[in-house]
Write a protein that holds these residues in place. Structure first.
Motif, PDB file in Angstrom:
ATOM      1  N   PRO A  65       0.823  -1.216   0.000  1.00 41.07           N
ATOM      2  CA  PRO A  65       0.000   0.000   0.000  1.00 41.07           C
ATOM      3  C   PRO A  65       0.853   1.260   0.000  1.00 41.07           C
ATOM      4  CG  PRO A  65       0.030  -0.970   2.182  1.00 41.07           C
ATOM      5  CD  PRO A  65       0.782  -1.918   1.271  1.00 41.07           C
ATOM      6  N   ASP A  66       0.286   2.323  -0.562  1.00 41.23           N
ATOM      7  CA  ASP A  66       0.928   3.632  -0.474  1.00 41.23           C
ATOM      8  C   ASP A  66       0.677   4.162   0.923  1.00 41.23           C
ATOM      9  OD1 ASP A  66       1.776   3.576  -3.069  1.00 41.23           O
ATOM     10  OD2 ASP A  66      -0.016   4.567  -3.841  1.00 41.23           O
ATOM     11  N   GLY A  67       1.703   4.538   1.615  1.00 40.97           N
ATOM     12  CA  GLY A  67       1.574   4.999   2.988  1.00 40.97           C
ATOM     13  C   GLY A  67       0.994   6.396   3.084  1.00 40.97           C
ATOM     14  N   PRO A  68       0.747   6.841   4.298  1.00 42.19           N
ATOM     15  CA  PRO A  68       0.246   8.204   4.492  1.00 42.19           C
ATOM     16  C   PRO A  68       1.239   9.232   3.952  1.00 42.19           C
ATOM     17  CG  PRO A  68       0.034   6.914   6.497  1.00 42.19           C
ATOM     18  CD  PRO A  68       0.829   6.092   5.545  1.00 42.19           C
ATOM     19  N   GLN A  69       0.706  10.361   3.461  1.00 43.85           N
ATOM     20  CA  GLN A  69       1.549  11.401   2.886  1.00 43.85           C
ATOM     21  C   GLN A  69       1.347  12.699   3.652  1.00 43.85           C
ATOM     22  OE1 GLN A  69       0.331  11.658  -1.173  1.00 43.85           O
ATOM     23  NE2 GLN A  69       1.512   9.887  -1.798  1.00 43.85           N
ATOM     24  N   PHE A  70       2.431  13.409   3.896  1.00 46.25           N
ATOM     25  CA  PHE A  70       2.349  14.687   4.574  1.00 46.25           C
ATOM     26  C   PHE A  70       1.779  15.730   3.632  1.00 46.25           C
ATOM     27  CE2 PHE A  70       4.186  18.837   5.485  1.00 46.25           C
ATOM     28  CZ  PHE A  70       3.714  19.043   6.769  1.00 46.25           C
ATOM     29  N   VAL A  71       0.828  16.529   4.138  1.00 45.98           N
ATOM     30  CA  VAL A  71       0.237  17.618   3.379  1.00 45.98           C
ATOM     31  C   VAL A  71       0.400  18.887   4.208  1.00 45.98           C
ATOM     32  CG1 VAL A  71      -1.881  18.527   2.367  1.00 45.98           C
ATOM     33  CG2 VAL A  71      -1.419  16.087   2.275  1.00 45.98           C
ATOM     34  N   ALA A  72       0.916  19.931   3.608  1.00 40.54           N
ATOM     35  CA  ALA A  72       1.121  21.188   4.330  1.00 40.54           C
ATOM     36  C   ALA A  72      -0.220  21.760   4.771  1.00 40.54           C
ATOM     37  CB  ALA A  72       1.849  22.184   3.439  1.00 40.54           C
ATOM     38  N   GLY A  73      -0.271  22.237   6.010  1.00 36.70           N
ATOM     39  CA  GLY A  73      -1.483  22.852   6.535  1.00 36.70           C
ATOM     40  C   GLY A  73      -2.414  21.877   7.244  1.00 36.70           C
ATOM     41  N   ARG A  74      -2.089  20.594   7.269  1.00 35.88           N
ATOM     42  CA  ARG A  74      -2.925  19.606   7.951  1.00 35.88           C
ATOM     43  C   ARG A  74      -2.168  19.023   9.129  1.00 35.88           C
ATOM     44  NH1 ARG A  74      -6.234  15.847   3.895  1.00 35.88           N
ATOM     45  NH2 ARG A  74      -6.536  14.866   5.906  1.00 35.88           N
ATOM     46  N   LEU A  75      -2.915  18.701  10.176  1.00 43.70           N
ATOM     47  CA  LEU A  75      -2.286  18.123  11.355  1.00 43.70           C
ATOM     48  C   LEU A  75      -2.002  16.637  11.154  1.00 43.70           C
ATOM     49  CD1 LEU A  75      -1.393  18.918  14.174  1.00 43.70           C
ATOM     50  CD2 LEU A  75      -3.628  18.263  15.025  1.00 43.70           C
ATOM     51  N   LEU A  76      -2.934  15.927  10.519  1.00 41.50           N
ATOM     52  CA  LEU A  76      -2.762  14.497  10.244  1.00 41.50           C
ATOM     53  C   LEU A  76      -2.384  14.305   8.779  1.00 41.50           C
ATOM     54  CD1 LEU A  76      -5.875  13.064  12.111  1.00 41.50           C
ATOM     55  CD2 LEU A  76      -3.516  13.061  12.877  1.00 41.50           C
ATOM     56  N   PRO A  77      -1.641  13.264   8.464  1.00 41.73           N
ATOM     57  CA  PRO A  77      -1.272  13.033   7.056  1.00 41.73           C
ATOM     58  C   PRO A  77      -2.479  12.592   6.225  1.00 41.73           C
ATOM     59  CG  PRO A  77      -0.481  11.249   8.434  1.00 41.73           C
ATOM     60  CD  PRO A  77      -1.056  12.271   9.356  1.00 41.73           C
ATOM     61  N   ALA A  78      -2.384  12.809   4.912  1.00 36.30           N
ATOM     62  CA  ALA A  78      -3.428  12.341   3.999  1.00 36.30           C
ATOM     63  C   ALA A  78      -3.354  10.823   3.904  1.00 36.30           C
ATOM     64  CB  ALA A  78      -3.247  12.970   2.627  1.00 36.30           C
ATOM     65  N   ARG A  79      -4.437  10.201   3.544  1.00 39.32           N
ATOM     66  CA  ARG A  79      -4.558   8.741   3.467  1.00 39.32           C
ATOM     67  C   ARG A  79      -4.178   8.104   4.798  1.00 39.32           C
ATOM     68  NH1 ARG A  79      -1.202   7.544  -1.686  1.00 39.32           N
ATOM     69  NH2 ARG A  79      -1.897   9.286  -2.873  1.00 39.32           N
TER      70      ARG A  79
END
Length: 171
Positions: A65-79
């Protein structure tokens, strides 16, 4: 232990490891498992030719699986809960049935062949974000509040099934 004994022992261990590895490789390389349907006993009991039937059952293989990705401006990672890819196939089947004297004087046959086809799937996933922002330096490092966000990543299913129909002489 003598050096000749060590060399002999190393050669034996290497040979055993190679034999075990060679035996395990074909089992891992198989994508489908054939399933024959034995009808010979019924043919002899009824004293007539019956259709021949066989099938194939695919072996599913989970992917990475593709792991969680960091997104600027969010506290939790995407996916937050990633999608799991699984490859396998749709089951296949083969049927040949005798049809007497349709195309000539011998027993002719009608056949259907539905080969096992590739199937790629992705399980559903989840992407959530907390009701807090990153620490804000203007508020002494305390986070701001915002509306929570949640999203469901839709499952994916991809396949291209096919089939062959035919008639011909002989069974």
């Amino acid at each position: 232990m003598k050096s000749t004994t060590r060399r002999t022992l190393a050669a034996v261990v290497t040979g055993v490891a190679a034999a075990v590895g060679a035996a395990a490789a074909p089992a891992a390389a198989v994508g489908t498992v054939p399933v024959p349907v034995p009808l010979e006993g019924a043919e002899k009991a009824l004293n007539m030719e019956l259709p021949s039937l066989s099938g194939e059952i695919p072996l599913p293989k989970p992917g990475k699986p593709d792991g969680p990705q960091f997104v600027a401006g969010r506290l939790l990672p995407a996916r937050t809960v990633p999608q799991l890819p699984v490859t396998g196939g749709l089951p296949g089947a083969g049927l040949r049935a005798p049809v007497p004297h349709v195309l000539g004087t011998d027993f002719d046959h009608v056949g259907a062949d539905v080969p096992a086809s590739d199937l790629r799937t992705l399980s559903p996933g989840l992407s959530v974000d907390a009701p807090l922002t990153r620490p804000n330096p203007d508020h002494l490092g305390l986070p701001d509040t915002k509306l929570p966000q949640a999203g469901i990543l839709a499952p994916v299913l991809q396949t291209v099934p096919g089939a062959n129909l035919g008639m011909g002489p002989g069974l």
